[in-house]
Design an enzyme around this catalytic site. Structure first.
Site, PDB file in Angstrom:
ATOM      1  N   LYS A   1       3.712  16.205  -1.631  1.00 11.10           N
ATOM      2  CA  LYS A   1       4.961  16.805  -2.414  1.00 11.10           C
ATOM      3  C   LYS A   1       5.390  16.138  -3.862  1.00 11.10           C
ATOM      4  O   LYS A   1       5.968  16.783  -4.625  1.00 11.10           O
ATOM      5  CB  LYS A   1       6.284  16.713  -1.373  1.00 11.10           C
ATOM      6  CG  LYS A   1       6.259  17.334  -0.165  1.00 11.10           C
ATOM      7  CD  LYS A   1       6.269  18.895  -0.565  1.00 11.10           C
ATOM      8  CE  LYS A   1       6.246  19.691   0.755  1.00 11.10           C
ATOM      9  NZ  LYS A   1       5.915  21.045   0.478  1.00 11.10           N
TER      10      LYS A   1
ATOM     11  N   SER B   1      -2.221  15.758   4.468  1.00  7.49           N
ATOM     12  CA  SER B   1      -1.192  15.967   3.405  1.00  7.49           C
ATOM     13  C   SER B   1      -0.007  15.268   3.492  1.00  7.49           C
ATOM     14  O   SER B   1       0.761  14.987   2.525  1.00  7.49           O
ATOM     15  CB  SER B   1      -0.557  17.486   3.597  1.00  7.49           C
ATOM     16  OG  SER B   1      -0.244  17.626   4.798  1.00  7.49           O
TER      17      SER B   1
ATOM     18  N   GLU C   1      15.826  22.131  -1.758  1.00  7.25           N
ATOM     19  CA  GLU C   1      15.705  22.319  -0.251  1.00  7.25           C
ATOM     20  C   GLU C   1      14.492  21.494   0.216  1.00  7.25           C
ATOM     21  O   GLU C   1      13.668  21.124  -0.395  1.00  7.25           O
ATOM     22  CB  GLU C   1      15.562  23.717  -0.017  1.00  7.25           C
ATOM     23  CG  GLU C   1      13.861  24.004   0.123  1.00  7.25           C
ATOM     24  CD  GLU C   1      12.805  24.025  -1.271  1.00  7.25           C
ATOM     25  OE1 GLU C   1      13.814  24.014  -2.237  1.00  7.25           O
ATOM     26  OE2 GLU C   1      11.798  23.726  -1.196  1.00  7.25           O
TER      27      GLU C   1
END
Lengths: 261, 399
Positions: free
Chosen positions: B94, B383, B116
């Site tokens: 991210k 990830s 969010e």
């Protein structure tokens, strides 16, 4: 002939008072009673909201009424049945308002056809800006549904022209940047913005989002051709002791706005 | 060459028919300003060198490509490599995107940041860059997710972010996204919305992809260093789909490389409780774009379910919809149960605790190992790290 156009062509001096009423909140029969009471209180057109699970342009009140309406089994098809029912006793112009996905799911062409047959005259879709609306506008034109697009304080001149061109009969001006509902503070910039719209637009326009008192309604009607009131009616219905009392409270409020504008 | 056609977006912000800008008029101007700034900055040498600097010294890139020897031996199938996005600062992919977007925000003169979050990884990555750049940070997070990803909530608060609990609807990522969009509509002039995945209105799916494409670029180079050729397959989990697009991006035109996206099947694809948008959904409009979506006969969004908060979303990025239609990427799914088993297995075999999101990609490989040959090389996009998922894992184990 479209009832919105007919009405506006009569060129009455009276400012437009348009309530927003969620289909199916608090239930189907109260919705019909509320619409009737709104007409009797001097509303010129009625906006019927068809509920969506994720109303992202709406504040707490419309989120609540939409959620309750969906829980009560309200759908887009059933909203059309409500329009049909109103049409049996009234020629008031009816405008449906809601989000794009239910219409897309119903089928745009088929929906416009069924809406027209049910007596619907206009349509407002807050998550469908003009750039994405070419099919939608084509189908609306075929079935003589009046398209109403939103203009916002952030809309520049070029976009405002496109929006006005895409509106069949009138433009809906969002008063401030934000979602629907009360608690807004309107500064001088809102007056200046609405005044500017009055000068720029050749079509009529109504102001909405956060209009929750007769005073604010009167203030905006100095510049606009009318106002839309939604969340305030829902909060009156919510706080009333009974459904019938809620309808009475909402009607009394609409009458007071009628007098003010 | 035919496959190049689906790369986009086109001038209307579309990947094939998918994408677009289905948002309230109030934010249209901001979207066009964002696109203009981004298109200018992405050619600006000083912006790009600034971005590279943060990716290397703050995020810790490049992330390694690691040979998972014991997992490979266990599978008795292909050689498996992990692209270690879990080793990035804040523990997931991210941050690649939030570093890019905060630099954009800075250049655009915005001081207030909103985001969010589902699993909390994007919220954490946003809170982190806001702390670094001294910006106000508001994170919207569903009440259900705040409970199941509590460690991340504490971290966000420590970093100075305000975490706003979202109590509406499903109280998960879908409603957190709606609430963030409402904030954005309201504070449009002062606020930059850092969207965490390749979703939302154009230009977000494009710019989030571009910021995440560093994963694929490094992977391509590292594969050549490690085994002197392209991998045979790449597997990534798909919620909104940003880590998947990030690693796929450099390989879309390499036809020999199989690209596999794994969605969350929750309690099972036919249980009605899943988040397998591409497997079970239809095209529709939510949160600003036209893409595959899970909704009922009236067009109402169906509440998704996944044990993994990061995959618990009823939509998917529009570019994935186009890649699915074209067949260039194949999409499958893994259940909660399979993901939990993979989570434990890989922890014990490799000493790497993967995020539950990532565990879906690993679970696919475990279930489909026989479809690969021993001489083949498979890359799994690891990830994120799974520390945040410990409470869920132990709760499930007790049950």
């Amino acid at each position: 002939m479209n009832r919105i156009r007919t009405y506006l062509n009569q060129n009455k001096k009276q400012k437009l008072l348009i309530p927003f009423i969620t289909a199916g909140y608090p239930d189907r029969s109260t919705t019909l009673n509320l619409i009737k009471a709104a007409i009797d209180s001097g509303c010129n057109m009625i906006e019927i909201g068809f509920p969506f699970s994720d109303p992202l342009a709406d504040g707490a009140e419309v989120q609540f009424s939409s959620y309750q309406a969906l829980k009560n089994g309200m759908t887009l098809a059933r909203t059309l049945r409500i329009a049909e029912q109103v049409r049996k006793t009234s020629d008031v112009p009816l405008i449906l308002m809601g989000y794009y996905n239910p219409i897309l799911c119903y089928g745009e062409n088929r929906f416009m056809k069924d809406a027209k047959a049910a007596g619907v005259d206009g349509l407002i879709i807050p998550d469908l800006p003009v750039v994405e609306a070419s099919d939608y506008k084509r189908y609306a034109a075929i079935h003589d549904i009046s398209t109403v697009f939103l203009a916002a304080p952030t809309t520049n001149k070029t976009r405002l022209k496109q929006i006005e061109k895409s509106c069949s009969d009138f433009v809906y001006a969002v008063t401030v940047t934000g979602v629907t509902g009360g608690g807004k503070v309107f500064g001088r910039d809102t007056d200046n913005y609405l005044k500017g719209l009055g000068k720029t637009l050749s079509k009529k326009f109504v102001a909405g989002f956060g209009v929750s008192s007769p005073e604010t309604a009167r203030r905006f009607c100095k510049y606009s051709d009318g106002i839309v009131i939604g969340s305030k009616l829902i909060s009156l219905m919510r706080s009333a002791k009974s459904k019938s009392q809620g309808v009475k409270d909402a009607a009394r409020f609409l009458s007071s706005v009628r007098k003010a504008i | 060459m035919a496959q190049r056609v689906i790369r986009g977006p086109n001038s209307k912000g579309r990947f094939g028919p998918y994408g677009g800008q289905y948002v309230p008029e109030t934010v249209m101007q901001a979207l066009s300003e964002l696109e203009m700034s981004y298109r200018k900055l992405k050619k600006d040498k000083s912006f790009l060198s600034e971005l590279r600097g943060y990716l290397s010294d703050f995020v810790g890139r490049p992330s390694p490509l690691y040979f998972a020897e014991r997992f490979t031996a266990y599978l008795k199938g292909p050689k498996v490599y992990f692209k270690r996005e879990d080793l990035n600062h804040t523990g997931a992919h991210k941050i690649n995107n939030t570093v890019g977007q905060i630099l954009l925000a800075k250049h655009m003169g915005k001081k207030r940041i909103i985001a969010e979050t589902g699993a909390g990884q994007h919220g954490l990555a946003t809170a982190t860059v806001c702390a670094r750049f001294g910006m106000e940070c508001i994170i919207y997070m569903g009440a259900v997710d705040m409970k199941r990803q509590a460690p991340n909530v504490e971290k966000m608060k420590l970093l100075g972010a305000k975490v706003v609990t979202v109590e509406s609807g499903s109280k998960t990522l879908k409603d957190a996204t709606s609430q963030a969009m409402r904030d954005w509509v309201t504070n449009i002039r002062s606020t930059f919305y850092i969207i965490g995945s390749v979703v939302g209105p154009h230009p977000y799916p494009m710019l989030v992809r571009d910021f995440q494409s560093i994963i694929g670029k490094e992977t391509k180079r590292q594969c050549k260093e490690k085994f002197r050729k392209l991998p045979d397959a790449i597997i990534a989990c798909v919620g909104g789909g940003s880590n998947a697009i990030g690693i796929f991006d450099s390989f879309i035109n390499e036809k020999s490389v199989k690209l596999i996206g794994v969605e969350a099947a929750g309690h099972g694809l036919n249980s009605g409780q899943h988040a397998a948008t591409l497997s079970k959904g239809k095209p529709g409009v939510l949160h600003g774009s036209y893409s595959y979506l899970v909704y009922d006969n009236d067009g109402q969004i169906i509440l998704p379910h996944s044990i993994s908060a990061g995959l618990d979303y009823p939509g998917v990025g529009p570019e994935h919809s186009a890649l699915s239609d074209s067949g260039r990427v194949k999409y499958f799914s893994a259940t909660d149960k399979q993901a939990l088993a993979a989570f434990e297995l890989v922890s014990k075999l490799e000493g790497i605790i993967p995020a539950l999101e990532t565990a879906h990609a690993l679970a696919y490989l475990i279930a489909h190992k026989k479809e690969f040959k021993a001489r083949q090389n498979v890359v799994v996009c690891l990830s994120g790290r799974g520390d945040k998922d410990m409470p869920i894992f132990f709760e499930k184990e007790k049950a």
